[in-house]
Enzyme design. Structure first.
Site, PDB file in Angstrom:
ATOM      1  N   SER A   4      29.333  22.717  33.034  1.00  0.00           N
ATOM      2  CA  SER A   4      28.158  23.546  33.368  1.00  0.00           C
ATOM      3  C   SER A   4      27.853  24.577  32.298  1.00  0.00           C
ATOM      4  O   SER A   4      28.688  25.438  32.007  1.00  0.00           O
ATOM      5  CB  SER A   4      28.403  24.322  34.668  1.00  0.00           C
ATOM      6  OG  SER A   4      28.322  23.476  35.759  1.00  0.00           O
ATOM      7  N   HIS A  12      23.126  20.716  33.551  1.00  0.00           N
ATOM      8  CA  HIS A  12      23.771  19.463  33.156  1.00  0.00           C
ATOM      9  C   HIS A  12      22.699  18.502  32.637  1.00  0.00           C
ATOM     10  O   HIS A  12      21.841  18.049  33.404  1.00  0.00           O
ATOM     11  CB  HIS A  12      24.490  18.818  34.345  1.00  0.00           C
ATOM     12  CG  HIS A  12      25.793  19.478  34.686  1.00  0.00           C
ATOM     13  ND1 HIS A  12      27.006  18.945  34.334  1.00  0.00           N
ATOM     14  CD2 HIS A  12      26.063  20.625  35.324  1.00  0.00           C
ATOM     15  CE1 HIS A  12      27.964  19.742  34.764  1.00  0.00           C
ATOM     16  NE2 HIS A  12      27.422  20.770  35.374  1.00  0.00           N
ATOM     17  N   HIS A  47      29.246  15.221  40.009  1.00  0.00           N
ATOM     18  CA  HIS A  47      30.313  15.819  40.820  1.00  0.00           C
ATOM     19  C   HIS A  47      30.374  15.133  42.183  1.00  0.00           C
ATOM     20  O   HIS A  47      29.360  14.626  42.673  1.00  0.00           O
ATOM     21  CB  HIS A  47      30.035  17.310  41.050  1.00  0.00           C
ATOM     22  CG  HIS A  47      29.844  18.101  39.800  1.00  0.00           C
ATOM     23  ND1 HIS A  47      28.661  18.092  39.095  1.00  0.00           N
ATOM     24  CD2 HIS A  47      30.686  18.923  39.131  1.00  0.00           C
ATOM     25  CE1 HIS A  47      28.778  18.873  38.037  1.00  0.00           C
ATOM     26  NE2 HIS A  47      29.997  19.397  38.022  1.00  0.00           N
ATOM     27  N   TYR A  97      30.432  16.661  44.922  1.00  0.00           N
ATOM     28  CA  TYR A  97      29.573  17.367  45.889  1.00  0.00           C
ATOM     29  C   TYR A  97      28.125  16.888  45.856  1.00  0.00           C
ATOM     30  O   TYR A  97      27.351  17.202  46.758  1.00  0.00           O
ATOM     31  CB  TYR A  97      29.641  18.891  45.691  1.00  0.00           C
ATOM     32  CG  TYR A  97      29.164  19.417  44.365  1.00  0.00           C
ATOM     33  CD1 TYR A  97      27.820  19.423  44.024  1.00  0.00           C
ATOM     34  CD2 TYR A  97      30.062  19.935  43.438  1.00  0.00           C
ATOM     35  CE1 TYR A  97      27.376  19.903  42.806  1.00  0.00           C
ATOM     36  CE2 TYR A  97      29.644  20.424  42.215  1.00  0.00           C
ATOM     37  CZ  TYR A  97      28.301  20.404  41.909  1.00  0.00           C
ATOM     38  OH  TYR A  97      27.874  20.880  40.692  1.00  0.00           O
ATOM     39  N   GLU A  98      27.760  16.146  44.816  1.00  0.00           N
ATOM     40  CA  GLU A  98      26.399  15.595  44.783  1.00  0.00           C
ATOM     41  C   GLU A  98      26.280  14.376  45.698  1.00  0.00           C
ATOM     42  O   GLU A  98      25.208  13.795  45.830  1.00  0.00           O
ATOM     43  CB  GLU A  98      26.011  15.236  43.350  1.00  0.00           C
ATOM     44  CG  GLU A  98      25.888  16.464  42.448  1.00  0.00           C
ATOM     45  CD  GLU A  98      25.711  16.115  40.984  1.00  0.00           C
ATOM     46  OE1 GLU A  98      24.626  15.680  40.604  1.00  0.00           O
ATOM     47  OE2 GLU A  98      26.692  16.268  40.216  1.00  0.00           O
ATOM     48  N   ALA A 140      33.313  24.985  33.852  1.00  0.00           N
ATOM     49  CA  ALA A 140      33.138  26.373  34.245  1.00  0.00           C
ATOM     50  C   ALA A 140      34.029  26.574  35.471  1.00  0.00           C
ATOM     51  O   ALA A 140      34.088  25.702  36.328  1.00  0.00           O
ATOM     52  CB  ALA A 140      31.679  26.641  34.602  1.00  0.00           C
ATOM     53  N   MET A 156      35.115  22.701  40.675  1.00  0.00           N
ATOM     54  CA  MET A 156      34.687  21.531  41.462  1.00  0.00           C
ATOM     55  C   MET A 156      34.656  20.244  40.646  1.00  0.00           C
ATOM     56  O   MET A 156      33.964  19.297  41.014  1.00  0.00           O
ATOM     57  CB  MET A 156      33.300  21.810  42.055  1.00  0.00           C
ATOM     58  CG  MET A 156      33.226  23.104  42.866  1.00  0.00           C
ATOM     59  SD  MET A 156      31.545  23.457  43.384  1.00  0.00           S
ATOM     60  CE  MET A 156      31.710  25.155  43.946  1.00  0.00           C
ATOM     61  N   SER A 157      35.415  20.207  39.550  1.00  0.00           N
ATOM     62  CA  SER A 157      35.359  19.012  38.687  1.00  0.00           C
ATOM     63  C   SER A 157      36.717  18.768  38.044  1.00  0.00           C
ATOM     64  O   SER A 157      37.746  19.211  38.543  1.00  0.00           O
ATOM     65  CB  SER A 157      34.294  19.221  37.595  1.00  0.00           C
ATOM     66  OG  SER A 157      34.703  20.235  36.703  1.00  0.00           O
ATOM     67  N   ASN A 213      33.215  33.525  36.162  1.00  0.00           N
ATOM     68  CA  ASN A 213      33.105  34.575  37.198  1.00  0.00           C
ATOM     69  C   ASN A 213      34.485  34.832  37.769  1.00  0.00           C
ATOM     70  O   ASN A 213      35.356  33.967  37.706  1.00  0.00           O
ATOM     71  CB  ASN A 213      32.173  34.099  38.327  1.00  0.00           C
ATOM     72  CG  ASN A 213      32.621  32.768  38.918  1.00  0.00           C
ATOM     73  OD1 ASN A 213      32.362  31.712  38.328  1.00  0.00           O
ATOM     74  ND2 ASN A 213      33.311  32.811  40.038  1.00  0.00           N
ATOM     75  N   HIS A 230      25.315  30.545  40.845  1.00  0.00           N
ATOM     76  CA  HIS A 230      25.256  29.581  39.744  1.00  0.00           C
ATOM     77  C   HIS A 230      24.572  30.199  38.525  1.00  0.00           C
ATOM     78  O   HIS A 230      24.869  29.826  37.390  1.00  0.00           O
ATOM     79  CB  HIS A 230      24.543  28.296  40.200  1.00  0.00           C
ATOM     80  CG  HIS A 230      24.619  27.169  39.220  1.00  0.00           C
ATOM     81  ND1 HIS A 230      25.814  26.699  38.694  1.00  0.00           N
ATOM     82  CD2 HIS A 230      23.649  26.418  38.634  1.00  0.00           C
ATOM     83  CE1 HIS A 230      25.569  25.709  37.845  1.00  0.00           C
ATOM     84  NE2 HIS A 230      24.267  25.517  37.782  1.00  0.00           N
TER      85      HIS A 230
HETATM   86  N1  HPA Z   1      34.575  28.377  42.248  1.00  0.00           N
HETATM   87  C1  HPA Z   1      34.410  27.034  42.122  1.00  0.00           C
HETATM   88  N2  HPA Z   1      33.784  26.477  41.103  1.00  0.00           N
HETATM   89  C2  HPA Z   1      33.294  27.296  40.151  1.00  0.00           C
HETATM   90  C3  HPA Z   1      33.425  28.692  40.216  1.00  0.00           C
HETATM   91  C4  HPA Z   1      34.105  29.247  41.328  1.00  0.00           C
HETATM   92  O1  HPA Z   1      34.264  30.480  41.453  1.00  0.00           O
HETATM   93  N3  HPA Z   1      32.826  29.192  39.093  1.00  0.00           N
HETATM   94  C5  HPA Z   1      32.355  28.135  38.393  1.00  0.00           C
HETATM   95  N4  HPA Z   1      32.631  26.979  39.024  1.00  0.00           N
END
Ligand code: HPA
Length: 274
Positions: free
Chosen positions: A31, A62, A84, A86-87, A114, A212-213, A236, A247
């Site tokens: 990301s 992406h 991903h 989740y998609e 990320a 998530m990847s 973050n 995001h």
């Molecule tokens: N959690 C899950 N996936 C992420 C995060 C997070 O804080 N930041 C970027 N991708």
């Protein structure tokens, strides 16, 4: 069609599309981290929609294409964006591009993402080498019949993130004037971010980062016997440790570390190409 045949078909399409290039290093750009591919010399891009079996990513940030080209004089192949779980894609679909890059000749993979920082000393903008992962998805891309042509039924994951490649990455980061931290990545499927209680649980478990990847891609790369380097950009602080998660913040932080990230990847491509 068998998974093996799908991988071969996708790999053949990639090799045709980027000929005569024969990249040995594959990169997955996560990301907001796709900019590295924009700087390649003599690039050739092929959209995921033009590769048989590939799904297109619906996530903002992406791009959804493979880009082959030269970095530091070496041929590399980049996934600019990924899909991903989740998609809504089955994991076999999520990992097909990584399998296809390997079948197309990549011997080393650099997988980036990320991630949320769980450790208190991780700050947005930090680059962290992934030392290991914890799969909390309840799923695994290797579930189902195993095809020995891809790899063994029970692949060893003891050194899933290659220790020698990690050592080289530390050296190259130092040469670039960067300090890399190292940490354990927890894979959760998302797409909701974690709750503060989940983050406390993850820390107790020994996770330093969450995202998530990556883990499914690393599992299939190890299955196929390919060495992996994993790099997280902490975009973050994880839930409950800073402000609200968004995001937009993920994309903004990834954009901010772009020069350091691109610099490190260029050095790694030059060093790791066999
Ligand atoms: N959690 C899950 N996936 C992420 C995060 C997070 O804080 N930041 C970027 N991708």
């Amino acid at each position: 069609m068998s998974v093996y045949d799908a991988v071969q078909e996708a790999a053949a399409a990639i090799v045709r599309a980027i000929a005569p290039r024969l990249p040995k290093v594959g990169l997955v750009l996560g990301s907001g981290l796709g900019a590295f591919a924009d700087g390649l010399e003599a690039p050739a891009a092929v959209a995921y929609k033009d590769i048989p079996g590939f799904a297109s990513s619906s996530v903002v940030g992406h791009a959804g294409q493979l880009v082959a080209g030269k970095s530091g004089g070496r041929e590399v192949l980049c996934m600019q964006g990924r899909v991903h779980a989740y998609e809504g894609h089955p994991l076999a679909q999520v990992v097909l591009p990584v399998r296809a890059m390997i079948a197309a000749g990549c011997k080393v993979l650099i997988i980036t993402n990320a991630a949320g920082g769980i450790r208190h000393d991780y700050n947005p903008g930090d680059l962290v080498l992934i030392a290991d992962h914890i799969n909390l998805s309840g799923d695994n891309p290797l579930i189902g019949e195993n095809d020995e042509r891809l790899g063994p039924r029970f692949p060893d994951m003891s050194t899933a993130y290659d220790p020698e490649l990690r050592m080289i990455a530390h050296q190259q980061a130092y040469a670039e004037g960067l300090v890399l931290k190292e940490g354990v990545y927890a894979w959760l499927k998302g797409p909701s971010y974690e709750t503060p209680a989940e983050i406390r649980m993850l820390r107790t478990m020994g996770a330093d980062l969450c995202g998530m990847s990556t883990a499914p891609e690393v599992i299939v790369a190890n299955h196929m016997g390919v060495r992996v380097l994993g790099i997280s950009c902490v975009t973050n602080k994880a839930a409950g440790l800073g402000g609200k998660l968004s995001h937009d913040e993920v994309k903004e932080t990834a954009e901010r570390v772009r020069p350091q990230f691109v610099g490190l990847l260029s050095r790694l491509c030059a060093t790791l190409a066999p």
